[in-house]
Scaffold this motif. Structure first.
Motif, PDB file in Angstrom:
ATOM      1  N   VAL A  94       0.849  -1.202   0.000  1.00 13.44           N
ATOM      2  CA  VAL A  94       0.000   0.000   0.000  1.00 13.44           C
ATOM      3  C   VAL A  94       0.878   1.244   0.000  1.00 13.44           C
ATOM      4  CG1 VAL A  94      -1.664   1.336   1.339  1.00 13.44           C
ATOM      5  CG2 VAL A  94      -1.937  -1.136   1.118  1.00 13.44           C
ATOM      6  N   MET A  95       1.960   1.215   0.801  1.00 16.56           N
ATOM      7  CA  MET A  95       2.822   2.390   0.897  1.00 16.56           C
ATOM      8  C   MET A  95       3.462   2.695  -0.455  1.00 16.56           C
ATOM      9  SD  MET A  95       5.816   3.175   3.634  1.00 16.56           S
ATOM     10  CE  MET A  95       7.147   2.400   2.774  1.00 16.56           C
ATOM     11  N   LEU A  96       4.033   1.657  -1.090  1.00 18.05           N
ATOM     12  CA  LEU A  96       4.706   1.892  -2.370  1.00 18.05           C
ATOM     13  C   LEU A  96       3.710   2.320  -3.433  1.00 18.05           C
ATOM     14  CD1 LEU A  96       7.309  -0.999  -2.459  1.00 18.05           C
ATOM     15  CD2 LEU A  96       7.694   1.431  -2.103  1.00 18.05           C
ATOM     16  N   GLY A  97       2.524   1.639  -3.423  1.00 13.81           N
ATOM     17  CA  GLY A  97       1.519   1.978  -4.422  1.00 13.81           C
ATOM     18  C   GLY A  97       1.069   3.427  -4.289  1.00 13.81           C
ATOM     19  N   SER A  98       0.795   3.841  -3.039  1.00 11.33           N
ATOM     20  CA  SER A  98       0.312   5.222  -2.859  1.00 11.33           C
ATOM     21  C   SER A  98       1.440   6.216  -3.122  1.00 11.33           C
ATOM     22  CB  SER A  98      -0.268   5.409  -1.458  1.00 11.33           C
ATOM     23  OG  SER A  98       0.677   5.043  -0.486  1.00 11.33           O
ATOM     24  N   ALA A  99       2.690   5.839  -2.799  1.00 10.30           N
ATOM     25  CA  ALA A  99       3.812   6.742  -3.086  1.00 10.30           C
ATOM     26  C   ALA A  99       3.945   6.955  -4.587  1.00 10.30           C
ATOM     27  CB  ALA A  99       5.101   6.172  -2.512  1.00 10.30           C
ATOM     28  N   VAL A 112       1.402   9.359  -5.657  1.00 12.74           N
ATOM     29  CA  VAL A 112       1.736  10.745  -5.305  1.00 12.74           C
ATOM     30  C   VAL A 112       2.520  11.394  -6.439  1.00 12.74           C
ATOM     31  CG1 VAL A 112       3.045  12.225  -3.745  1.00 12.74           C
ATOM     32  CG2 VAL A 112       1.717  10.346  -2.821  1.00 12.74           C
ATOM     33  N   VAL A 113       3.471  10.655  -7.003  1.00 13.67           N
ATOM     34  CA  VAL A 113       4.306  11.279  -8.022  1.00 13.67           C
ATOM     35  C   VAL A 113       3.726  11.175  -9.427  1.00 13.67           C
ATOM     36  CG1 VAL A 113       6.477  11.157  -6.784  1.00 13.67           C
ATOM     37  CG2 VAL A 113       5.762   9.228  -8.174  1.00 13.67           C
ATOM     38  N   THR A 114       2.766  10.244  -9.662  1.00 11.58           N
ATOM     39  CA  THR A 114       2.277  10.098 -11.030  1.00 11.58           C
ATOM     40  C   THR A 114       0.933  10.785 -11.262  1.00 11.58           C
ATOM     41  OG1 THR A 114       1.350   7.966 -10.412  1.00 11.58           O
ATOM     42  CG2 THR A 114       3.476   7.958 -11.539  1.00 11.58           C
ATOM     43  N   LEU A 115       0.132  10.988 -10.205  1.00 12.88           N
ATOM     44  CA  LEU A 115      -1.173  11.611 -10.415  1.00 12.88           C
ATOM     45  C   LEU A 115      -0.998  13.030 -10.936  1.00 12.88           C
ATOM     46  CD1 LEU A 115      -3.319  10.423  -7.393  1.00 12.88           C
ATOM     47  CD2 LEU A 115      -3.661   9.915  -9.802  1.00 12.88           C
ATOM     48  N   ARG A 129      -5.232  15.186  -5.429  1.00  6.27           N
ATOM     49  CA  ARG A 129      -5.221  13.717  -5.325  1.00  6.27           C
ATOM     50  C   ARG A 129      -3.861  13.228  -4.868  1.00  6.27           C
ATOM     51  NH1 ARG A 129      -8.774  11.974 -10.563  1.00  6.27           N
ATOM     52  NH2 ARG A 129     -10.601  13.162  -9.934  1.00  6.27           N
ATOM     53  N   SER A 130      -2.808  13.881  -5.346  1.00  8.18           N
ATOM     54  CA  SER A 130      -1.472  13.520  -4.876  1.00  8.18           C
ATOM     55  C   SER A 130      -1.394  13.673  -3.360  1.00  8.18           C
ATOM     56  CB  SER A 130      -0.420  14.426  -5.517  1.00  8.18           C
ATOM     57  OG  SER A 130      -0.246  14.092  -6.862  1.00  8.18           O
ATOM     58  N   GLY A 131      -1.957  14.783  -2.873  1.00  5.06           N
ATOM     59  CA  GLY A 131      -1.939  15.024  -1.430  1.00  5.06           C
ATOM     60  C   GLY A 131      -2.695  13.950  -0.671  1.00  5.06           C
ATOM     61  N   LEU A 132      -3.819  13.521  -1.209  1.00 11.00           N
ATOM     62  CA  LEU A 132      -4.603  12.482  -0.530  1.00 11.00           C
ATOM     63  C   LEU A 132      -3.864  11.152  -0.553  1.00 11.00           C
ATOM     64  CD1 LEU A 132      -8.158  13.427  -1.847  1.00 11.00           C
ATOM     65  CD2 LEU A 132      -7.244  13.764   0.444  1.00 11.00           C
ATOM     66  N   ILE A 153      -1.397  10.908   2.175  1.00  6.72           N
ATOM     67  CA  ILE A 153      -1.919  10.542   3.496  1.00  6.72           C
ATOM     68  C   ILE A 153      -1.950   9.023   3.644  1.00  6.72           C
ATOM     69  CG2 ILE A 153      -3.958  10.634   4.979  1.00  6.72           C
ATOM     70  CD1 ILE A 153      -4.556  13.366   3.886  1.00  6.72           C
ATOM     71  N   VAL A 154      -2.401   8.338   2.585  1.00 10.82           N
ATOM     72  CA  VAL A 154      -2.436   6.874   2.622  1.00 10.82           C
ATOM     73  C   VAL A 154      -1.025   6.331   2.824  1.00 10.82           C
ATOM     74  CG1 VAL A 154      -3.033   4.802   1.321  1.00 10.82           C
ATOM     75  CG2 VAL A 154      -4.458   6.848   1.139  1.00 10.82           C
ATOM     76  N   CYS A 155      -0.067   6.945   2.125  1.00 11.94           N
ATOM     77  CA  CYS A 155       1.333   6.511   2.225  1.00 11.94           C
ATOM     78  C   CYS A 155       1.825   6.657   3.667  1.00 11.94           C
ATOM     79  CB  CYS A 155       2.172   7.348   1.263  1.00 11.94           C
ATOM     80  SG  CYS A 155       3.900   6.955   1.271  1.00 11.94           S
ATOM     81  N   PHE A 156       1.566   7.819   4.265  1.00  9.42           N
ATOM     82  CA  PHE A 156       1.979   8.047   5.655  1.00  9.42           C
ATOM     83  C   PHE A 156       1.323   7.050   6.600  1.00  9.42           C
ATOM     84  CE2 PHE A 156       2.750  12.849   4.822  1.00  9.42           C
ATOM     85  CZ  PHE A 156       4.011  12.551   4.352  1.00  9.42           C
TER      86      PHE A 156
END
Lengths: 490, 177
Positions: B25-30, B33-36, B41-44, B47-50
């Motif tokens: 989940v962390m890698l996917g959301s990270a 963050v950089v591709t969206l 949405r990147s900001g949201l 949060i999932v990554c954190f």
């Protein structure tokens, strides 16, 4: 901590109180620059006295020199660097008001954040713990980001500050990642513990190599060494000129302190593995800095590239120190830091004096005819530029001579030769400014020059030190030698 | 009824499964963050990554760190980031991210770095550091107020300097005559 720690950290506490006092005075007399400057200068004097007092206590054995259970140490090196930082900040405070006042920028905040940066630099100089080192580094550079963007309605200043801030933050993160690797391998954050663990380990593990690569990258960013120098020209050109002077000297000497504590002290046992890297960085840095500086027509930008070149000369001292048992290289580095601080701050102060009116650029044309219009200012600029070139009898000559000698003594004459060749290239662009000052007629209305009393005092001090160190380098060499010895294994 | 040591049928331990879950989940959301393309949405996704990183801290036996992660990063920093985006975005400004012009070079560098880091971490004998310890809040507090007092205090000075700088940059200038 206990009360016995207090004499050791007295200079730091004094520095923090000075910063708070400047803000306090500004609250009582808002927007008035004189009280804030007076408090800052008197306070810096008190900090200097506290540094000498602490040093005396430690030297005479009345205090141990170690505070916070080994996280902070006062030794001759810390004292030496602390005094350099105080001198840098005091000169920067002297150079500021004329320039800032003409642009409606507040002096109190300027002085206060400078003193905060100084306390961070002092904490670096005395840190004997990797975590302290990192937090101290942040405390030193964070005010720098603010100062770079101090002229907040000036687009160039903001642009330079953002570039400085983003790349500075990345490099801090990279450095922290490297520190995490060092902690992971050695299991301790204390610098003496790291050195002991590395000394007893056999060879360099892959993780240690990666950690050192990350640390080198992070520190090279802070030093503005090639190829990690891209933020430098924009941040230096955009910043208010007195700030540029500080940024080119304060954080650089702070980064030198990091190299001394981190590489020489903590990673000393594995120095054979990082020294060749520094040698390559040194040659790349001085060569590229000088070659690009030659083509600059803006004096601030030219001095930015010149400061990159000076980083290269300083790195030579680090690259050769361990091949010579007397540690001549470190002495040369410490001497160079002082000489460079005075001559570079002086050169930037002359540029600032020329920009009395907002909007005056620092193009070479601004200097045309300065030697006849303002003989004294022209003479001072010539002195600082000659010293930056390395011509006797100025401080810059002995600084370069010590670096070259240390390289030759350590059996690396090729590095000394690189310094000599680079100094010749550098002479071209430094002396071009002198040619403009004395042999060119100004185009149109010449720029007004500021004659503030504080600026004059600051210029006089910088010039006096540049000449004095050049004529009588002995005492400073002795002090630098003592400071360097405290790092070398007995 | 107690939870069995390993998950029935699969045979893997709970720790391992949770680690894979949180890490994925962390890698996917990270990556999101950089591709969206939309910065909110990147900001949201951040949060999932954190949040999943907080989960990893729990697995590593450091509940205090996990709590700080949730409070500071999700509670304060993410919210501030979202506020900053909302307050600074104007219709005239670019809605899409403007820095994604060299994504292939960045992707290449990232892949190379991942390979290097993975190889190095796997090849190194980490010794005592690799042993998992249960760090209690009590022990962390003791360290913070004994061995690490100085960095703790230095951070407070750092924050003071940052506050002064932040206020200076953010405050509106008084109108001068």
């Amino acid at each position: 901590m206990t009360w016995t720690d207090f004499p050791i950290i007295a200079p730091l506490v004094a520095a923090l109180l000075v910063a708070v006092a400047i803000i306090g005075v500004d609250m009582i007399a808002p927007g008035r620059s004189r009280p804030a400057i007076a408090v800052a200068l008197v306070g810096l004097g008190i900090v200097a006295i506290a540094i000498v007092w602490t040093d005396q206590l430690v030297r005479t054995g009345q205090a141990s020199g170690v505070a916070f259970g080994g996280a902070y140490t006062v030794d001759p090196l810390a004292t030496y660097l602390d005094l350099v930082f105080v001198a840098i900040v005091a000169l920067t405070v002297l150079f500021g008001p004329d320039y800032l006042g003409a642009r409606d920028l507040p002096v109190a905040e300027y002085a206060a954040v400078l003193v905060f940066a100084m306390s961070g630099a002092m904490l670096i100089a005395g840190s004997s713990d990797l975590l302290v080192l990192f937090v101290a580094l942040e405390l030193m550079v964070l005010p720098g980001y603010l100062l770079a963007g101090f002229a907040k309605h000036d687009a160039l200043s903001t642009e330079g500050a953002i570039k400085y801030f983003l790349l500075g933050s990345f490099s801090s993160a990279i450095l922290l990642f490297g520190l995490a690797y060092i902690w992971g391998i050695t299991g301790t954050t204390r610098i003496d513990g790291v050195a002991a663990a590395l000394a007893s380990a056999h060879g360099v593990s892959p993780a240690l190599a990666l950690g050192m690569a990350l640390l080198t990258t992070g520190v090279a960013f802070k030093l503005a060494a090639v190829p990690f120098h891209y933020w430098t020209p924009d941040a230096y050109q955009g910043s208010p000129t007195p700030v540029t002077g500080f940024l080119s000297v304060g954080p650089k000497v702070g980064a030198i302190a990091i190299v001394l504590r981190l590489f020489v002290e903590a990673l000393g046992p594995v120095h054979v593995d990082w020294m060749p890297v520094l040698a390559v960085l040194a040659v790349l840095t001085m060569t590229l800095g000088n070659l690009v500086a030659v083509s600059q027509t803006n004096v601030k930008r030219m001095l930015a590239y010149s400061s990159i070149a000076h980083t290269g000369y300083i790195l030579v001292g680090f690259a050769v120190y361990a091949n010579d048992p007397s540690g001549e290289g470190l002495t040369a580095v410490l001497f160079y830091a002082v000489a460079y601080a005075f001559m570079n701050l002086g050169a930037f102060a002359v540029v600032a004096a020329l920009q009395k009116r907002p909007g005056v650029t620092s193009q070479l044309d601004t200097f045309a005819g300065l030697g006849r219009r303002e003989p004294l200012l022209g003479l001072l600029m010539t002195l600082f530029l000659l010293s930056l070139t390395g011509i006797p009898p100025t401080a810059g000559f002995f600084a370069k001579a010590l670096i070259i000698l240390s390289a030759v003594q350590a059996g690396a004459p090729i590095l000394g030769l690189a310094v000599v060749l680079n100094a010749i290239v550098a002479a071209f662009y430094y002396l071009r400014v002198v040619v403009y000052m004395y042999m060119r007629e100004p185009q149109g209305e010449p720029a007004a020059v500021s004659h503030g009393a504080l600026l004059r005092v600051g210029l006089a001090i910088a010039a006096a030190m540049t000449i004095l160190i050049g004529l009588l380098p002995g005492p400073l060499i002795d002090a630098a030698t003592t400071a360097a010895r405290s790092l070398l294994p007995v | 009824m107690s939870i069995p040591e390993t998950i029935p049928i699969i045979g893997a331990s709970w720790d391992d499964v949770l680690f894979v879950l949180f890490a994925a989940v962390m890698l996917g959301s990270a990556l999101l963050v950089v591709t969206l393309r939309d910065i909110i949405r990147s900001g949201l996704a951040m949060i999932v990554c954190f949040g999943s990183l907080a989960g990893l801290y729990v697995l590593l036996g450091s509940p205090i760190l996990a709590a700080a992660q949730v409070l500071v990063y999700i509670g304060a920093i993410s919210v501030l980031v979202l506020f900053a985006i909302m307050l600074t975005q104007t219709k005239a400004g670019p809605a899409r991210l403007v820095f994604q012009t060299q994504w292939w070079a960045a992707a290449l560098a990232a892949v190379v770095l991942v390979v290097i880091f993975a190889a190095v971490v796997a090849a190194t004998d980490w010794g005592a550091v690799a042993v998992r310890v249960q760090s209690t809040t009590d022990a962390v507090a003791r360290l913070l107020f004994s061995d690490y007092t100085l960095p703790f205090e230095a951070v407070s000075v750092l924050l003071l300097a940052a506050v002064i700088g932040g206020i200076f940059l953010a405050k509106r200038d008084e109108v001068r005559d």
